[in-house]
Design an enzyme around this catalytic site. Sequence first.
Site, mmCIF file in Angstrom:
data_model
loop_
_atom_site.group_PDB
_atom_site.id
_atom_site.type_symbol
_atom_site.label_atom_id
_atom_site.label_comp_id
_atom_site.label_asym_id
_atom_site.label_seq_id
_atom_site.Cartn_x
_atom_site.Cartn_y
_atom_site.Cartn_z
ATOM 1 N N ASP A 1 32.168 37.976 47.686
ATOM 2 C CA ASP A 1 33.322 37.118 47.419
ATOM 3 C C ASP A 1 34.269 37.050 48.626
ATOM 4 O O ASP A 1 34.071 37.718 49.644
ATOM 5 C CB ASP A 1 34.046 37.642 46.168
ATOM 6 N N ASP B 1 35.886 28.059 41.536
ATOM 7 C CA ASP B 1 35.288 28.575 40.304
ATOM 8 C C ASP B 1 35.133 27.490 39.240
ATOM 9 O O ASP B 1 36.058 26.700 38.987
ATOM 10 C CB ASP B 1 36.161 29.696 39.723
HETATM 11 C C1 GLA Z 1 36.052 34.918 42.163
HETATM 12 C C2 GLA Z 1 34.632 34.359 42.113
HETATM 13 C C3 GLA Z 1 34.127 34.401 40.680
HETATM 14 C C4 GLA Z 1 34.157 35.826 40.161
HETATM 15 C C5 GLA Z 1 35.568 36.413 40.304
HETATM 16 C C6 GLA Z 1 35.592 37.911 40.001
HETATM 17 O O1 GLA Z 1 36.942 34.110 41.481
HETATM 18 O O2 GLA Z 1 34.592 33.064 42.633
HETATM 19 O O3 GLA Z 1 32.816 33.886 40.598
HETATM 20 O O4 GLA Z 1 33.228 36.604 40.870
HETATM 21 O O5 GLA Z 1 36.069 36.239 41.616
HETATM 22 O O6 GLA Z 1 36.853 38.466 40.208
#
Ligand code: GLA
Length: 408
Positions: A158, A226
């Site tokens: 991430d 996301d």
């Molecule tokens: C980010 C990522 C998500 C998930 C969250 C976890 O937002 O893009 O897919 O992994 O972190 O905290």
Amino acid sequence: MHIVHAATAVTVLLATHADARPEGKTLQARAYQQAKPALGWNSWNAFGCNGGSANAAMTAANQFKSLGLLALGYNYVNIDDCWTSSARDSSGNLQADPSKWPHGVASVATTLHGMGLKFGLYGDAGEKTCAGHPGSGGHETQDAKLLSSWGVDFWKYDNCYTNCNGQYPQTCWGVSRSTKAWYQPMGTALAAVSHPILFSLCSWGQDNVWTWGKTVGGSSWRMANDISDSWSSVASIANAAAGIASYAGPDGFNDLDMLEIGNGGLSAAEERAHFGLWAIAKSPLIIGTDLSKISASSLAILKNAGLIAINQDSLGKAASYFHPKNVAGPTSGQLYPYWAGPLSDGVVLGLVASNGAQSFTVNFADVPGLGAGSFAWKEMYSGKTGTGTTVSISLASHDMAVYKVTKS
Ligand code: GLA
């Protein structure tokens, strides 16, 4: 599944000269090269932080077997954020939260391997993960070795709390420094360890990751922010993916994000479109729901063998928009109904009722890769087949039909 472990001495040597090469042409040791999009499950969309446990992994693994998902090719069981303790141990290693991993991580990986499954974990290129757990920035080599020693097969990486413009720690948005700088060290570290680990970049499309994701060893890269459990999110991500289809495959894919099928925010028609679009865009298909609660209708969508086969086609090329004669062309920012892409043995044609209920008639002569003459087709959700120079269907709002078209 066709796989190549590319961390050889020869490629590592080539990587020494990587920086002298132009962007996109870097010869780089690959962490692990998987020629097809990953198929699996991830804990985040269904369970958030509560899913960071051995129990969540084992439950999903057993469900893969009992629901017939493993038999269809779904093989990665991936645990997302919140699996670690709040700090590294005295040697500086990441440590699994003992209350969530009573027998450690390696024992879960070993058990999953014995079931014919693979096991994935999540980390972050910055100081902290997005949920505030220890990140891997500055610890890449140590962490890659630890993951390898545990038998971890998949590493989602991430982009939170990265040191992007001196205001550390924070998360980068719209800064001039390239995100590539903090993904490269982990790609290099993963390429050097003995256990093959797929590198799944989660940099939210920052800095056009699709142009360099492969050069840091990525097998896939998140190309947008996301996903949420809504049609507008699905439509917006799919529309963005259409514009970068040419960067997908055959051995590095645009990751449209984990699936929301089964989570309640989409109608059955929208779930069909969600899965159909992700499949033909050659996205990893990572289930994101609580499999103990999934409805028969949602499960049937995830188990559509024809769509899985299209997603896993050996050519690995993503479908994108095409513009048939006599209909309006795409409008910027909006999901367009007409999709097509090449397959190793034909063409995939996707039709989405993106603006409400719609009747379609498509001339195969208008479809890239087809042309004049008669073709055979099969629609993947209804199973209907036919031959001819056109295909017609009426779809309810937001529903999708996906045709495999071959020479008749
Ligand atoms: C980010 C990522 C998500 C998930 C969250 C976890 O937002 O893009 O897919 O992994 O972190 O905290």
